[in-house]
Design a protein around this motif. Structure first.
Motif, PDB file in Angstrom:
ATOM      1  N   LYS A 186      49.788  23.393  45.721  1.00  0.00           N
ATOM      2  CA  LYS A 186      50.779  23.456  44.659  1.00  0.00           C
ATOM      3  C   LYS A 186      50.083  23.243  43.324  1.00  0.00           C
ATOM      4  O   LYS A 186      49.312  22.317  43.156  1.00  0.00           O
ATOM      5  CB  LYS A 186      51.847  22.372  44.856  1.00  0.00           C
ATOM      6  CG  LYS A 186      52.485  22.368  46.229  1.00  0.00           C
ATOM      7  CD  LYS A 186      53.618  23.311  46.285  1.00  0.00           C
ATOM      8  CE  LYS A 186      54.265  23.241  47.666  1.00  0.00           C
ATOM      9  NZ  LYS A 186      55.178  24.267  47.906  1.00  0.00           N
ATOM     10  N   HIS A 187      50.336  24.149  42.393  1.00  0.00           N
ATOM     11  CA  HIS A 187      49.739  24.062  41.060  1.00  0.00           C
ATOM     12  C   HIS A 187      50.853  24.106  40.027  1.00  0.00           C
ATOM     13  O   HIS A 187      51.643  25.045  40.014  1.00  0.00           O
ATOM     14  CB  HIS A 187      48.802  25.243  40.790  1.00  0.00           C
ATOM     15  CG  HIS A 187      47.622  25.296  41.697  1.00  0.00           C
ATOM     16  ND1 HIS A 187      46.538  24.470  41.544  1.00  0.00           N
ATOM     17  CD2 HIS A 187      47.344  26.076  42.767  1.00  0.00           C
ATOM     18  CE1 HIS A 187      45.645  24.735  42.471  1.00  0.00           C
ATOM     19  NE2 HIS A 187      46.110  25.708  43.231  1.00  0.00           N
ATOM     20  N   LEU A 188      50.891  23.124  39.153  1.00  0.00           N
ATOM     21  CA  LEU A 188      51.825  23.167  38.038  1.00  0.00           C
ATOM     22  C   LEU A 188      51.409  24.275  37.079  1.00  0.00           C
ATOM     23  O   LEU A 188      50.219  24.597  36.970  1.00  0.00           O
ATOM     24  CB  LEU A 188      51.845  21.825  37.312  1.00  0.00           C
ATOM     25  CG  LEU A 188      52.490  20.674  38.062  1.00  0.00           C
ATOM     26  CD1 LEU A 188      52.333  19.381  37.279  1.00  0.00           C
ATOM     27  CD2 LEU A 188      53.956  20.953  38.317  1.00  0.00           C
ATOM     28  N   PRO A 189      52.359  24.863  36.372  1.00  0.00           N
ATOM     29  CA  PRO A 189      52.015  25.933  35.430  1.00  0.00           C
ATOM     30  C   PRO A 189      50.979  25.533  34.381  1.00  0.00           C
ATOM     31  O   PRO A 189      50.206  26.367  33.930  1.00  0.00           O
ATOM     32  CB  PRO A 189      53.362  26.264  34.782  1.00  0.00           C
ATOM     33  CG  PRO A 189      54.352  25.927  35.824  1.00  0.00           C
ATOM     34  CD  PRO A 189      53.805  24.707  36.516  1.00  0.00           C
ATOM     35  N   THR A 190      50.937  24.276  34.011  1.00  0.00           N
ATOM     36  CA  THR A 190      49.970  23.834  33.008  1.00  0.00           C
ATOM     37  C   THR A 190      48.557  23.766  33.564  1.00  0.00           C
ATOM     38  O   THR A 190      47.604  23.706  32.801  1.00  0.00           O
ATOM     39  CB  THR A 190      50.351  22.445  32.464  1.00  0.00           C
ATOM     40  OG1 THR A 190      50.497  21.542  33.572  1.00  0.00           O
ATOM     41  CG2 THR A 190      51.621  22.507  31.661  1.00  0.00           C
ATOM     42  N   GLU A 191      48.423  23.792  34.897  1.00  0.00           N
ATOM     43  CA  GLU A 191      47.110  23.691  35.535  1.00  0.00           C
ATOM     44  C   GLU A 191      46.668  24.998  36.188  1.00  0.00           C
ATOM     45  O   GLU A 191      45.510  25.142  36.555  1.00  0.00           O
ATOM     46  CB  GLU A 191      47.145  22.617  36.622  1.00  0.00           C
ATOM     47  CG  GLU A 191      47.563  21.264  36.143  1.00  0.00           C
ATOM     48  CD  GLU A 191      47.933  20.335  37.289  1.00  0.00           C
ATOM     49  OE1 GLU A 191      48.111  20.813  38.427  1.00  0.00           O
ATOM     50  OE2 GLU A 191      48.045  19.134  37.043  1.00  0.00           O
TER      51      GLU A 191
END
Length: 162
Positions: free
Chosen positions: A27-32
């Protein structure tokens, strides 16, 4: 004979757990997230509220809760995600295209390459006197429809049974 190998059972369980955890998608946050993203949504009207969604190339779909906070909505199938990104790639959006014509109610679609802000192209429309480039409205409508379908699972079940 069976007792001879009983000590291997806990080791086997640990190996299965390790292999299983390595197979799950990260899982990757949009900021990362460092790959392509489609950012879309609506805003304006009486309240001026803005609703923003981020679809990542890995299929994760987020809703922006605040400037720095995101809520994962769903993970779309890879086939669907590839179609949306391929459709976006056929639309002539480039650094030279600046299309910012919001109305009272406005819509936006942005193609972003990774989390760097300097690698994004955003189109905003809503002013009836300026039509966005071909294909933009259709892509935006289909993305918004996916979100609506995810938010109304009961409606999906009713339409499938008809």
């Amino acid at each position: 004979m069976l007792m001879k190998y009983m000590y291997l059972m806990p080791l086997f369980a640990i190996l299965v757990a390790v292999f299983y955890s390595s197979c799950t998608a990260k899982k990757h946050l949009p900021t990362e997230y460092k790959k392509k993203q489609l950012i879309f949504g609506t805003g304006g009207g009486f309240t001026g509220a803005v609703t923003t969604y981020v679809l990542q190339e890995n299929g994760q779909l987020f809703q922006t809760v605040s400037d720095t906070s995101y809520k994962e909505v769903s993970v779309l199938p890879k086939d669907s995600t590839k179609i949306y990104f391929a459709q976006m790639d056929t639309i002539p959006i480039s650094d030279s295209l600046e299309f910012t014509h919001p109305g009272n109610m406005y819509y936006f679609l942005e193609k972003k390459e990774g989390y760097a802000d300097d690698k994004s192209n955003r189109i905003t429309w809503g002013d009836g006197q300026h039509e966005p480039p071909a294909g933009i409205k259709e892509l935006h409508t289909s993305l918004i429809q996916i979100v609506r379908d995810l938010n109304n699972p009961r409606q999906n079940n009713n339409t499938e049974s008809k």
